[in-house]
Design a protein around this motif. Structure first.
Motif, PDB file in Angstrom:
ATOM      1  N   THR A 229      -6.635   1.782  -3.510  1.00 17.27           N
ATOM      2  CA  THR A 229      -6.583   2.697  -2.366  1.00 17.27           C
ATOM      3  C   THR A 229      -5.321   2.474  -1.544  1.00 17.27           C
ATOM      4  O   THR A 229      -4.665   3.434  -1.112  1.00 17.27           O
ATOM      5  N   GLY A 230      -4.965   1.203  -1.342  1.00 16.57           N
ATOM      6  CA  GLY A 230      -3.729   0.903  -0.621  1.00 16.57           C
ATOM      7  C   GLY A 230      -2.499   1.417  -1.346  1.00 16.57           C
ATOM      8  O   GLY A 230      -1.563   1.929  -0.719  1.00 16.57           O
ATOM      9  N   LEU A 231      -2.491   1.289  -2.672  1.00 15.00           N
ATOM     10  CA  LEU A 231      -1.382   1.822  -3.466  1.00 15.00           C
ATOM     11  C   LEU A 231      -1.264   3.329  -3.293  1.00 15.00           C
ATOM     12  O   LEU A 231      -0.159   3.863  -3.103  1.00 15.00           O
ATOM     13  N   ALA A 232      -2.400   4.024  -3.351  1.00  9.64           N
ATOM     14  CA  ALA A 232      -2.373   5.483  -3.182  1.00  9.64           C
ATOM     15  C   ALA A 232      -1.891   5.870  -1.786  1.00  9.64           C
ATOM     16  O   ALA A 232      -1.087   6.801  -1.629  1.00  9.64           O
ATOM     17  N   ILE A 233      -2.370   5.145  -0.770  1.00  9.82           N
ATOM     18  CA  ILE A 233      -1.957   5.449   0.601  1.00  9.82           C
ATOM     19  C   ILE A 233      -0.453   5.234   0.766  1.00  9.82           C
ATOM     20  O   ILE A 233       0.262   6.082   1.312  1.00  9.82           O
ATOM     21  N   MET A 234       0.035   4.104   0.290  1.00 10.08           N
ATOM     22  CA  MET A 234       1.450   3.802   0.452  1.00 10.08           C
ATOM     23  C   MET A 234       2.331   4.795  -0.292  1.00 10.08           C
ATOM     24  O   MET A 234       3.335   5.286   0.246  1.00 10.08           O
ATOM     25  N   ALA A 235       1.965   5.113  -1.542  1.00 10.52           N
ATOM     26  CA  ALA A 235       2.787   6.019  -2.336  1.00 10.52           C
ATOM     27  C   ALA A 235       2.765   7.440  -1.772  1.00 10.52           C
ATOM     28  O   ALA A 235       3.822   8.061  -1.590  1.00 10.52           O
ATOM     29  N   LEU A 236       1.571   7.951  -1.475  1.00 10.25           N
ATOM     30  CA  LEU A 236       1.461   9.338  -1.019  1.00 10.25           C
ATOM     31  C   LEU A 236       2.014   9.519   0.383  1.00 10.25           C
ATOM     32  O   LEU A 236       2.745  10.481   0.656  1.00 10.25           O
ATOM     33  N   LEU A 237       1.667   8.596   1.290  1.00  7.88           N
ATOM     34  CA  LEU A 237       2.173   8.717   2.652  1.00  7.88           C
ATOM     35  C   LEU A 237       3.680   8.486   2.701  1.00  7.88           C
ATOM     36  O   LEU A 237       4.403   9.193   3.421  1.00  7.88           O
ATOM     37  N   GLY A 238       4.170   7.512   1.934  1.00  5.52           N
ATOM     38  CA  GLY A 238       5.613   7.291   1.888  1.00  5.52           C
ATOM     39  C   GLY A 238       6.355   8.493   1.329  1.00  5.52           C
ATOM     40  O   GLY A 238       7.415   8.876   1.840  1.00  5.52           O
ATOM     41  N   GLU A 239       5.794   9.090   0.282  1.00  6.66           N
ATOM     42  CA  GLU A 239       6.420  10.283  -0.287  1.00  6.66           C
ATOM     43  C   GLU A 239       6.408  11.435   0.700  1.00  6.66           C
ATOM     44  O   GLU A 239       7.392  12.172   0.827  1.00  6.66           O
ATOM     45  N   TYR A 240       5.298  11.584   1.419  1.00  4.42           N
ATOM     46  CA  TYR A 240       5.211  12.645   2.425  1.00  4.42           C
ATOM     47  C   TYR A 240       6.254  12.455   3.522  1.00  4.42           C
ATOM     48  O   TYR A 240       6.935  13.412   3.915  1.00  4.42           O
ATOM     49  N   LEU A 241       6.393  11.232   4.008  1.00  3.92           N
ATOM     50  CA  LEU A 241       7.365  10.969   5.070  1.00  3.92           C
ATOM     51  C   LEU A 241       8.793  11.191   4.585  1.00  3.92           C
ATOM     52  O   LEU A 241       9.620  11.756   5.309  1.00  3.92           O
ATOM     53  N   CYS A 242       9.077  10.761   3.362  1.00  2.00           N
ATOM     54  CA  CYS A 242      10.429  10.960   2.822  1.00  2.00           C
ATOM     55  C   CYS A 242      10.727  12.433   2.586  1.00  2.00           C
ATOM     56  O   CYS A 242      11.850  12.894   2.822  1.00  2.00           O
ATOM     57  N   ILE A 243       9.728  13.188   2.119  1.00  2.00           N
ATOM     58  CA  ILE A 243       9.926  14.628   1.912  1.00  2.00           C
ATOM     59  C   ILE A 243      10.186  15.323   3.239  1.00  2.00           C
ATOM     60  O   ILE A 243      11.037  16.219   3.338  1.00  2.00           O
ATOM     61  N   ARG A 244       9.455  14.914   4.274  1.00  2.00           N
ATOM     62  CA  ARG A 244       9.679  15.509   5.594  1.00  2.00           C
ATOM     63  C   ARG A 244      11.106  15.258   6.069  1.00  2.00           C
ATOM     64  O   ARG A 244      11.739  16.142   6.654  1.00  2.00           O
ATOM     65  N   ARG A 245      11.603  14.052   5.810  1.00  2.00           N
ATOM     66  CA  ARG A 245      12.979  13.765   6.212  1.00  2.00           C
ATOM     67  C   ARG A 245      13.965  14.575   5.372  1.00  2.00           C
ATOM     68  O   ARG A 245      14.950  15.101   5.896  1.00  2.00           O
ATOM     69  N   GLU A 246      13.708  14.682   4.057  1.00  3.73           N
ATOM     70  CA  GLU A 246      14.637  15.410   3.195  1.00  3.73           C
ATOM     71  C   GLU A 246      14.659  16.893   3.511  1.00  3.73           C
ATOM     72  O   GLU A 246      15.699  17.548   3.358  1.00  3.73           O
TER      73      GLU A 246
END
Length: 204
Positions: A122-139
Motif C-alpha cells: 500500500t505504501g508503494l502504491a501511495i508513493m508511486a501514484l501520489l509522486g507521479e500525480y505531483l510530478c505531472i501537475r508540475r510538468e
C-alpha cells in the motif's frame, strides 16, 4: 534538483536512490517518534525493520502502520524535488521498497506477516501514484504568460523607434508615433483603437 537532460547517468541515478532512501527513513523515523515513541519506553530500529511490529492487534501496531503510510506520503513529496519526472516515480518507489525489504530480511528475517506485506505494498502504491500525480501537475503547470505579453510588443516598439530614427531623423514625429504605438499595444478598448487609427491616417 536533479532535473536535466534524458541521458544515462549511473552516478545521478545512484545519488537519487540514496537521497530518496535517506529521506524516506528520516520521515519514517520522525513519524515513529511522534506516534510510537510516546507509547513505548524505548524506540529502536526494531520498529522500522522488524515485520512483527506491524500488527493491527495493538494500538502501538496501528501507530506503526500509520507511520509507514505517512512516510510513503512524505516520500511522494520528496520525489517531486529529487526525481522530478512522473514516468520515473514507479521505478524509484519500487527500488526504495525492494531495498527496504532486503534490510528487513537482514535485520529480522523474511517477513512472514501478511500485514507487513499489505502495509508496504500500500505504501508503494501511495508513493508511486501520489509522486507521479505531483510530478505531472508540475510538468503540466501553466507558464505564466501575463508578464511575457508585453515583451514582444516592447521589442517591436524598440525596433519601430530605431527604424524611424534611421529613416526620417524627425524627433517630434517619432515621439508622437511612439505614443500612438504604445497605446495600441497596451490598451484593449475598441474606441481608443478607432481614435488612434484616425490619428495615424491624419499624420501619415
Amino acid at each position: 534538483m536533479f532535473y536535466g537532460a534524458m541521458v544515462w547517468d549511473p552516478w545521478l541515478i545512484v545519488s537519487q536512490i540514496v537521497c530518496l532512501q535517506c529521506l524516506y527513513y528520516l520521515s519514517l523515523g520522525v513519524a515513529m517518534a511522534l506516534l510510537v515513541g510516546t507509547r513505548v519506553p524505548r524506540l529502536t530500529l526494531l520498529y522500522l525493520f522488524d515485520f512483527a511490529t506491524l500488527t493491527p492487534r495493538t494500538p502501538t501496531g496501528w501507530c506503526a502502520i500509520a507511520s509507514f503510510l505517512l512516510a510513503a506520503v512524505a516520500g511522494a513529496g520528496f520525489m517531486l524535488y529529487v526525481i522530478e519526472r512522473a514516468k520515473k516515480c514507479l521505478d524509484f518507489a519500487a527500488t526504495l521498497y525492494i531495498i527496504h525489504l532486503f534490510i528487513c530480511i537482514v535485520y529480522g528475517g523474511w517477513p512472514a506477516s501478511i500485514t507487513w506485506w499489505v502495509v508496504n505494498i500500500t505504501g508503494l502504491a501511495i508513493m508511486a501514484l501520489l509522486g507521479e500525480y505531483l510530478c505531472i501537475r508540475r510538468e503540466l503547470k501553466e507558464i505564466p504568460i501575463s508578464r511575457l505579453r508585453a515583451r514582444p510588443g516592447f521589442l517591436v516598439w524598440i525596433n519601430f523607434v530605431f527604424n524611424y530614427w534611421l529613416q526620417y531623423n524627425d524627433i517630434p514625429a517619432m515621439a508622437f508615433k511612439m505614443l500612438l504605438l504604445s497605446f495600441s499595444f497596451y490598451d484593449k478598448r475598441s474606441n481608443l483603437h478607432q481614435t488612434i487609427d484616425v490619428l495615424k491616417l491624419k499624420f501619415n
